[in-house]
Scaffold this motif. Structure first.
Motif, mmCIF file in Angstrom:
data_model
loop_
_atom_site.group_PDB
_atom_site.id
_atom_site.type_symbol
_atom_site.label_atom_id
_atom_site.label_comp_id
_atom_site.label_asym_id
_atom_site.label_seq_id
_atom_site.Cartn_x
_atom_site.Cartn_y
_atom_site.Cartn_z
ATOM 1 N N PRO A 32 5.858 1.952 -3.184
ATOM 2 C CA PRO A 32 4.329 1.783 -2.104
ATOM 3 C C PRO A 32 3.417 1.034 -2.353
ATOM 4 N N ILE A 33 3.428 -0.003 -3.076
ATOM 5 C CA ILE A 33 2.586 -1.141 -3.140
ATOM 6 C C ILE A 33 3.978 -2.329 -2.915
ATOM 7 N N LEU A 34 4.846 -2.322 -3.220
ATOM 8 C CA LEU A 34 5.359 -3.493 -1.846
ATOM 9 C C LEU A 34 5.583 -3.199 -0.727
ATOM 10 N N LEU A 36 3.426 -1.235 1.740
ATOM 11 C CA LEU A 36 2.156 -1.857 1.879
ATOM 12 C C LEU A 36 1.611 -3.067 1.978
ATOM 13 N N ILE A 37 2.223 -3.934 1.074
ATOM 14 C CA ILE A 37 1.872 -5.188 1.122
ATOM 15 C C ILE A 37 2.665 -5.522 2.195
#
Lengths: 164, 370
Positions: A32-34, A36-37
């Motif tokens: 999710p982090i990658l 969303l970034i």
């Protein structure tokens, strides 16, 4: 030697802990982090591109407006100039016409005056001839009461007549 | 405030894990003998087996090695330590007991008789004791120690901290889609982007995305363990990344990933290098040594750097006890402070180098033919 001999127990637990960490983080954190970034970066990039485009568009519009304004101004100037020229021309024409008309009127007046003068002179001539005839009649009547004088006149007239 | 929920969540889960810890492990907090263990010099002595009042000779080598190696209980202060569970695999079956059983009420080492054997903690090696009261070497060799040692416990704490940190951050990300990072998220994001843009992308190329989870996990695992190792008190202080077993596992993972993901160009470079045919056998040997030596260097580098840092800090502290004077303490503390700041840099640097080289090796394994 003790320090550089890996113990089986710690190796075992490290493998478990690390794989556990890797799988959990991959599923619940990194993906999710990658993503969303990445999404955010893409949206920022597209927003920047859009802003750049909008700026260009605005520039183009401004240029266009300026061009239009310039054209409008030029047209206005042209129209004003034409109007001025037209005005001048009309005034000039009017002046010329007035002059011609005036000259014509003057000429007519002169003619009129001349003709009136001639008529008056004719009148005067007629009057004079009538008058002179009347005078001559009266003079003749008075003169021709005396015979001697008639003869004398006739002879004078005959003398005057020259047979040439 | 906005962060309250996350903060509370962290606090709650942190206290939960500690509660779990204390329930799971037996904490033997005994009243300190106030008679003669008051002097800190004696606390640092190697063995406190003799309660008699005489100063033992302080051996810095033993103390330091004890501090950087793995133990079966986690020393907190004085005679208080967390007794971690001992798990032994014996041919007869699994043994499970507390390491507190190796100490009697006077903090003396004693043997413990479990289900299948009698065991003795011989310098943190669990040995089997035969009927004659001596170490049975043959039986000891068959026992494999799977204990939750200090390093394993520290490892679990670190894993837990990392999970809480990053799953919390991931939640913030999901909550703030498309918005600028905020709070802890903005602390973490530069490092994630750093790993992606400065480590993965330049070294691996366009296939970098598949390896991002591994690289990020390695990076933060090493970094956070390094940092926790710098904290002198519980839950830090364990020499996790300075333990050869941990670095061995990490580099073994790298070895496996590199060779499993290696494409045909990678393998053809190893088995069919562009050399005369009679050189091939030598090249094979060289290349296979190369495959092993790359992760081996990773293992040694991390282990040596972190261990060296710990040894230096402990040596500086030991100066106080070697000279037996407080006058040297300010000097020691000043140097330790300096070293600790340096170690903060090294903690990051080693995590970075490990991740960087991993990315480099992966990059060379997956790169297309040039």
């Amino acid at each position: 030697m003790e320090l550089v001999t890996p113990s089986i127990g710690l190796v075992f637990w490290t493998v478990i802990a690390f794989l556990f960490l890797l799988l959990l983080l991959k599923k619940f954190a990194w993906s999710p982090i990658l993503n969303l970034i990445h999404d955010r970066e893409r949206s920022i990039e597209s927003a920047l591109t859009a802003a750049e485009n909008a700026k260009d568009e605005l520039k183009r519009l401004t240029n266009e407006n300026e061009q239009l304004l310039k054209e409008a101004r030029a047209e206005r100037d042209l129209i004003l100039k034409e109007a001025r020229e037209l005005k001048e021309q009309i005034v000039n024409d009017a002046k010329k016409t007035a002059q011609v008309e005036g000259a014509k009127m003057i000429a007519k007046a002169k003619q009129e005056i001349n003709s009136q003068k001639a008529a008056a002179l004719d009148e005067v001539k007629n009057q004079v001839s009538h008058l002179s005839l009347a005078i001559a009649e009266r003079v003749l009547r008075k003169e021709f009461s005396d015979k001697a004088k008639q003869e004398e006149l006739v002879s004078d007239l005959i003398k005057e007549v020259k047979l040439n | 405030m906005y962060f309250n929920c996350i903060f509370n969540f962290k606090k709650i889960s942190l206290s939960a894990v500690f509660a779990l810890f204390f329930a799971f492990f037996t904490l033997q907090a005994q009243a300190q003998d106030s008679i003669d263990s008051a002097s800190s010099v004696e606390k640092m002595v190697v063995k406190e087996d003799h309660p008699e009042h005489h100063e033992e000779k302080f051996d810095p080598t033993v103390t330091i090695l004890e501090h950087i190696s793995d133990t079966h209980d986690w020393h907190l202060w004085g005679h208080t330590s967390i007794h971690l569970p001992v798990i032994l695999y014996t041919p007869a079956g699994l043994e499970f007991f507390s390491s507190g059983n190796f100490l009697n009420e006077h903090h003396e080492s004693v043997d413990y008789t479990g289900k299948y054997n009698t065991y003795r903690n011989e310098e943190e090696h669990i040995r089997v004791i035969g009927a004659d009261g001596k170490v049975d070497e043959q039986a000891s060799a068959k026992v494999i120690d799977f204990s939750i040692t200090k390093n394993v416990a520290a490892l679990f704490i670190a894993v837990f901290i990392i999970l809480v940190m990053f799953i919390g951050v991931a939640k913030t990300y999901k909550k703030r889609v498309g918005k600028a990072p905020k709070g802890f998220q903005s602390v973490v994001e530069p490092f994630i982007v750093f790993v992606r843009d400065d480590i993965a992308r330049p070294n691996i190329g366009y296939k970098y995305e598949r390896f991002m989870p591994l690289l990020l996990t390695i990076f933060f695992f090493i970094w956070i363990n390094n940092l926790l190792g710098l904290i002198p008190i519980f839950p830090g202080g364990a020499n996790v990344t300075g333990n050869i077993a941990v670095t061995f596992v990490l580099s073994a993972m790298v070895l496996i990933v590199v060779n499993v993901k290696g494409n045909k160009y990678y393998w053809s470079h190893i088995f069919k290098p562009d050399v005369p045919f009679w050189l091939l056998p030598i090249m094979w040997v060289v290349e296979i040594i190369g495959i092993i030596s790359k992760p081996f260097a990773l293992m040694i580098r991390l282990f040596a750097n972190i261990t060296a840092g710990h040894i230096i800090v402990l040596s500086l502290i030991s100066l106080i006890f070697i000279f037996k004077t407080l006058a040297i303490a300010p000097v020691s503390i000043a140097f330790v402070l300096f070293m600790d700041v340096l170690e903060l840099l090294v903690a990051f640097l080693q995590a970075f180098i490990f991740t960087m080289l991993t990315a480099l090796f992966i990059g060379s394994a997956v790169e297309e033919h040039h």
